[in-house]
Design an enzyme around this catalytic site. Structure first.
Site, PDB file in Angstrom:
ATOM      1  N   SER A 171      11.012  79.176  65.800  1.00 16.29           N
ATOM      2  CA  SER A 171      10.358  79.711  64.608  1.00 16.29           C
ATOM      3  C   SER A 171      11.329  79.684  63.425  1.00 16.29           C
ATOM      4  O   SER A 171      11.819  78.612  63.067  1.00 16.29           O
ATOM      5  CB  SER A 171       9.817  81.116  64.907  1.00 16.29           C
ATOM      6  N   ASP A 266      -0.776  77.269  68.170  1.00 19.14           N
ATOM      7  CA  ASP A 266       0.112  77.865  67.171  1.00 19.14           C
ATOM      8  C   ASP A 266      -0.323  77.447  65.769  1.00 19.14           C
ATOM      9  O   ASP A 266      -0.527  76.250  65.502  1.00 19.14           O
ATOM     10  CB  ASP A 266       1.546  77.396  67.453  1.00 19.14           C
ATOM     11  N   HIS A 298       2.204  80.594  69.656  1.00 19.47           N
ATOM     12  CA  HIS A 298       3.546  80.696  69.091  1.00 19.47           C
ATOM     13  C   HIS A 298       4.478  81.482  70.017  1.00 19.47           C
ATOM     14  O   HIS A 298       4.139  82.563  70.479  1.00 19.47           O
ATOM     15  CB  HIS A 298       3.458  81.374  67.715  1.00 19.47           C
TER      16      HIS A 298
END
Length: 325
Positions: A171, A266, A298
């Site tokens: 991320s 995601d 995610h």
């Protein structure tokens, strides 16, 4: 909707200076209330993997630190690849010691047979970017200081192969890994060979929506864009650190290979795949590999180390690190 990001609801309250629902509240007096990533797990020997970890201070002045991991198979006569890992959390939450990261790094270290350096950088908004980028760069320099075998940490002196170094993160941490590789291309750190970067569900963006951001993920784009705005004290969405398409230095990325991992459900998936296309068109001479985890969302690997998708995820990373160029 994405489980980690909740419903994607954006706060309309004027009670706080900033509020990212479920993650952080910035009070009007500047105080930050973090709603995730506050629990801490101690370093030590992990009973399930046999991986050993310890905490080290990199900079007493800034309090930047790292948690270092070695697999139980480590021996001084067989040097291991070095994985320098940057945690996610939108630049504003999480740490190396959290229950999301410590078990994941134990598993990653065991599966990939690496010595891992997981960096605890300072968080925005108290320390807006580029502070976090600079802390991570300082950590990479600190790791490189062991290349001669005479650095401050005996594990890195004894076990680390600095001809095989990887920057990795998930991320926002994947965003950091990319940006540090750009910087490495412009200003290499002596004593290490940056062989590759590993971008897990990378957090990139831009003012113009792409792919599913035009439709089903329109709301979640607005939600995830908040992290960049709070993390940078208001830098625009086309800042080249957030939108690689605007970066004139892409072709100079300082490694020879990239692994981009995305998850089918995601909301950031299309940004990860777009990044692959950008790198392939940029004139950069390296190779981009990708993995898409079907039916996953995610950072699913925070919570799952054993399913078929998780095993494929960790095995793909291990192969990427350990295959010879």
């Amino acid at each position: 909707m994405s489980s980690v990001f909740g419903s994607g609801e954006i706060s309309t309250s004027d009670e706080y200076l900033h509020e990212i629902i479920g993650f952080i509240r910035v009070h009007k007096d500047g105080r930050c209330e973090r709603l995730i990533g506050n629990n801490k797990l101690p370093a030590g020997i992990d009973s399930s993997t046999g991986v050993e970890s310890k905490d080290v201070v990199i900079s007493p002045e800034t309090n930047v630190s790292a948690r270092i991991y070695i697999p139980k198979t480590a021996t001084p006569n067989q040097k291991l690849p070095v994985l320098i890992y940057f945690h996610g959390g939108g630049f504003v939450v999480e740490s190396t010691t959290s229950p999301n990261y410590h078990p994941t790094l134990n598993h990653l270290t065991a599966k990939s047979n690496v010595i891992a350096v997981s960096v605890d950088y300072r968080l925005a908004p108290e320390y807006p970017l580029p502070v976090g980028y600079n802390d991570c760069w300082e950590a990479a320099q600190w790791a490189a200081s062991h290349g001669s075998g005479h650095g401050p940490d005996p594990w890195l002196n004894k076990f680390a192969d600095f001809s095989k170094v990887f920057f990795a993160g998930d991320s926002a941490g994947a965003n950091i890994a990319h940006n540090l590789a750009i910087r490495f291309g412009l200003d290499p750190i002596g004593g290490i060979n940056l062989e590759g970067i590993i971008l897990l569900h990378p957090h990139f963006g831009g003012s113009d929506p792409i792919g599913s951001e035009l439709g089903k993920n329109k709301q979640l784009k607005a939600f995830t864009d908040q992290f960049w705005k709070v993390g940078t004290a208001g830098s625009g969405l086309d800042d080249p650190r957030f939108n690689p398409e605007k970066d004139p230095n892409l072709a100079g990325l300082g490694c020879s290979k990239i692994l981009v991992v995305v998850a089918e459900k995601d909301c950031l998936r299309d940004r990860g795949l777009h990044y692959k296309e950008l790198m392939e068109k940029s004139g950069w001479a390296g190779k981009v590999e990708t993995l898409e985890s079907k039916d996953e969302d995610h950072v699913f690997f925070w919570f799952d180390h054993v399913s078929e998708n998780a095993c494929t995820f960790f095995n793909t990373i291990s192969t990427f690190i350990n295959q010879s160029n």
